[in-house]
Design an enzyme around this catalytic site. Structure first.
Site, PDB file in Angstrom:
ATOM      1  N   ARG A 160       0.982  -1.465  -0.014  1.00 55.49           N
ATOM      2  CA  ARG A 160      -0.103   0.157  -0.051  1.00 55.49           C
ATOM      3  C   ARG A 160       0.845   1.457   0.142  1.00 55.49           C
ATOM      4  O   ARG A 160       1.178   1.680   0.980  1.00 55.49           O
ATOM      5  CB  ARG A 160      -0.840  -0.012   1.151  1.00 55.49           C
ATOM      6  CG  ARG A 160      -1.598   1.235   1.420  1.00 55.49           C
ATOM      7  CD  ARG A 160      -2.926   1.513   0.725  1.00 55.49           C
ATOM      8  NE  ARG A 160      -3.922   0.417   0.738  1.00 55.49           N
ATOM      9  CZ  ARG A 160      -4.671   0.192  -0.252  1.00 55.49           C
ATOM     10  NH1 ARG A 160      -4.843   0.687  -1.361  1.00 55.49           N
ATOM     11  NH2 ARG A 160      -5.438  -0.817   0.151  1.00 55.49           N
ATOM     12  N   ARG A 173       1.071  -6.502  -9.776  1.00 54.26           N
ATOM     13  CA  ARG A 173       1.811  -5.811  -8.418  1.00 54.26           C
ATOM     14  C   ARG A 173       1.813  -7.048  -7.479  1.00 54.26           C
ATOM     15  O   ARG A 173       2.407  -6.716  -6.183  1.00 54.26           O
ATOM     16  CB  ARG A 173       0.829  -4.665  -7.801  1.00 54.26           C
ATOM     17  CG  ARG A 173      -0.687  -5.044  -7.452  1.00 54.26           C
ATOM     18  CD  ARG A 173      -1.231  -4.099  -6.707  1.00 54.26           C
ATOM     19  NE  ARG A 173      -2.708  -4.632  -6.772  1.00 54.26           N
ATOM     20  CZ  ARG A 173      -3.713  -3.773  -6.004  1.00 54.26           C
ATOM     21  NH1 ARG A 173      -3.176  -2.631  -5.263  1.00 54.26           N
ATOM     22  NH2 ARG A 173      -4.687  -4.038  -5.603  1.00 54.26           N
ATOM     23  N   HIS A 227      -0.092   3.512 -10.542  1.00 51.56           N
ATOM     24  CA  HIS A 227      -1.161   4.016  -9.527  1.00 51.56           C
ATOM     25  C   HIS A 227      -0.275   4.928  -8.429  1.00 51.56           C
ATOM     26  O   HIS A 227       0.031   4.535  -7.182  1.00 51.56           O
ATOM     27  CB  HIS A 227      -1.687   2.764  -8.765  1.00 51.56           C
ATOM     28  CG  HIS A 227      -2.887   2.983  -7.988  1.00 51.56           C
ATOM     29  ND1 HIS A 227      -3.108   3.718  -7.142  1.00 51.56           N
ATOM     30  CD2 HIS A 227      -4.096   2.376  -8.237  1.00 51.56           C
ATOM     31  CE1 HIS A 227      -4.143   3.728  -6.485  1.00 51.56           C
ATOM     32  NE2 HIS A 227      -4.793   2.880  -7.050  1.00 51.56           N
ATOM     33  N   GLU A 265      -2.643   9.347 -11.318  1.00 48.50           N
ATOM     34  CA  GLU A 265      -2.349   7.830 -11.841  1.00 48.50           C
ATOM     35  C   GLU A 265      -2.742   8.005 -13.560  1.00 48.50           C
ATOM     36  O   GLU A 265      -3.772   7.990 -13.791  1.00 48.50           O
ATOM     37  CB  GLU A 265      -3.274   6.833 -11.348  1.00 48.50           C
ATOM     38  CG  GLU A 265      -3.575   6.654  -9.889  1.00 48.50           C
ATOM     39  CD  GLU A 265      -4.613   5.882  -9.345  1.00 48.50           C
ATOM     40  OE1 GLU A 265      -4.820   4.729  -9.932  1.00 48.50           O
ATOM     41  OE2 GLU A 265      -5.145   6.221  -8.232  1.00 48.50           O
TER      42      GLU A 265
HETATM   43  O1  TA6 Z   1      -7.320   4.328  -8.350  1.00 42.90           O
HETATM   44  C1  TA6 Z   1      -8.356   4.138  -7.273  1.00 42.90           C
HETATM   45  C2  TA6 Z   1      -8.690   3.044  -7.012  1.00 42.90           C
HETATM   46  O2  TA6 Z   1      -9.164   2.419  -8.313  1.00 42.90           O
HETATM   47  C3  TA6 Z   1      -9.830   3.223  -5.860  1.00 42.90           C
HETATM   48  O3  TA6 Z   1     -11.272   2.730  -6.563  1.00 42.90           O
HETATM   49  C4  TA6 Z   1      -9.175   2.411  -4.706  1.00 42.90           C
HETATM   50  O4  TA6 Z   1      -9.893   1.321  -4.585  1.00 42.90           O
HETATM   51  C5  TA6 Z   1      -7.811   2.242  -5.082  1.00 42.90           C
HETATM   52  O5  TA6 Z   1      -7.427   2.162  -6.383  1.00 42.90           O
HETATM   53  C6  TA6 Z   1      -7.160   1.390  -4.317  1.00 42.90           C
HETATM   54  O6  TA6 Z   1      -7.299  -0.078  -4.628  1.00 42.90           O
HETATM   55  P1  TA6 Z   1      -6.281  -1.229  -3.920  1.00 42.90           P
HETATM   56  O7  TA6 Z   1      -6.726  -2.461  -4.433  1.00 42.90           O
HETATM   57  O8  TA6 Z   1      -4.998  -0.635  -3.979  1.00 42.90           O
HETATM   58  O9  TA6 Z   1      -7.032  -1.231  -2.319  1.00 42.90           O
END
Ligand code: TA6
Length: 302
Positions: A74, A100, A170, A273
């Site tokens: 994260r 990932r 991301h 992103e």
């Molecule tokens: O980029 C935004 C997103 O798609 C959100 O909808 C949110 O869920 C985030 O990514 C994080 O995703 P993750 O799977 O890493 O918890």
């Protein structure tokens, strides 16, 4: 020789590039140039940190992040591939694809004439990936570390059938406070709010945050700038090979549902992103032998 010794022998550069076990015993590469220091995990080819000289880290990392084989980290720059967000038909498949969640292989490390360091890692199909996505591909993640940060995700179709995919860099940006930052570059761009299907248009020049924000701007190739008065800096986020820009901050309530984030975690990051695609729009299609590169150049400035 241990894996670490093998990597240092093959790719290490004295005083500049070192491989070591990082958190959770995941292997990472630490880079030190005249202009910046950085760390990239081989797990997910995920950049964990990029700190230009004399500055705060540009990249945010959750204090509660897991560092485990097969689990998402994260923070940093997760590489989403071969789909961004939930799988379009099978929600049981991992969110944001499998790239990932897997270990990538180091392909090349070199120093440029400007004394920047280039690190390239690759991901090839495996039994696991083919079970989730039945296509043959070669993916390369390239990082150029210097007074700017460049990240490129290149995908080649190495199979016999055409495939479609979506992807994203991301990026979690480290900010002084979500209450005071603003993002420039998305005026007049159209976006889907959250997972909605209605297209809205952003009228203001600057995007401020006072609630959960999850916008998928479509048909935009423009550069964004994160204005951060608290850290006295502006971060320029340019991109190529991308028609979608996602801006995400989960806000206070949603953060409580995210297990690997502290309750106040949302206050100090924003995700901007470069991506392709949302809801089937702007997907990348590759015929056998074709290649596509999604890239970003992140420039810290005053
Ligand atoms: O980029 C935004 C997103 O798609 C959100 O909808 C949110 O869920 C985030 O990514 C994080 O995703 P993750 O799977 O890493 O918890």
């Amino acid at each position: 020789m241990t894996i670490i010794e093998q990597l240092n022998t093959a790719f290490g550069i004295a005083g500049k590039v070192t491989f070591a076990y990082g958190k959770g015993n995941l292997v990472s590469v630490r880079i030190s140039t005249n202009n910046a220091i950085a760390e990239i995990s081989l797990h997910g080819a995920q950049l964990l940190s990029y700190t230009p000289k004399g500055q705060q880290d540009i990249i945010w990392m959750s204090e509660k992040s897991l560092f485990e084989e097969g689990k998402a980290i994260r923070g940093g720059i997760p590489l989403c591939f071969p789909w961004f967000g939930p799988h379009p038909v099978d929600k049981a498949k991992p969110q944001h694809g499998f790239a990932r969640l897997q270990n990538w292989e180091v392909k090349e490390v070199k120093e440029t004439s400007d004394e920047d360091i280039v690190v390239a890692m690759t991901l090839q199909p495996s039994e696991k990936s083919l079970a989730l996505w039945p296509y043959h591909f070669s993916a390369t993640a390239e990082f150029i570390i210097g007074d700017n940060l460049e990240v490129k995700l290149t995908v080649t179709n190495t199979g016999k059938e055409t495939f479609e995919y979506s992807d994203a860099l991301h990026t979690y940006f480290n900010i002084s406070s979500i209450d005071t930052i603003a993002i420039e570059g998305l005026q007049d761009a159209t976006y889907f709010d959250g997972f909605g299907t209605e297209l809205k248009t952003q009228n203001p020049h600057l995007l401020y945050f006072n609630t959960e924000t999850n916008r998928r701007y479509v048909n935009t190739t423009s550069r964004c700038v994160i204005h951060d008065k608290g850290f006295h800096r502006k971060i320029s986020v340019a991109k190529t090979g991308s028609k979608v820009t996602v801006v995400w901050n989960p806000g206070e309530e949603t953060t409580k549902t995210i297990g690997d984030m502290l309750p106040n975690g949302y206050e100090t990051f924003v995700c901007v992103e470069p991506a392709n695609a949302y809801a089937g729009i702007d997907m990348i299609t590759l015929a056998p032998g074709q290649t596509h590169t999604l890239s970003t150049t992140i420039k810290p400035g005053k």
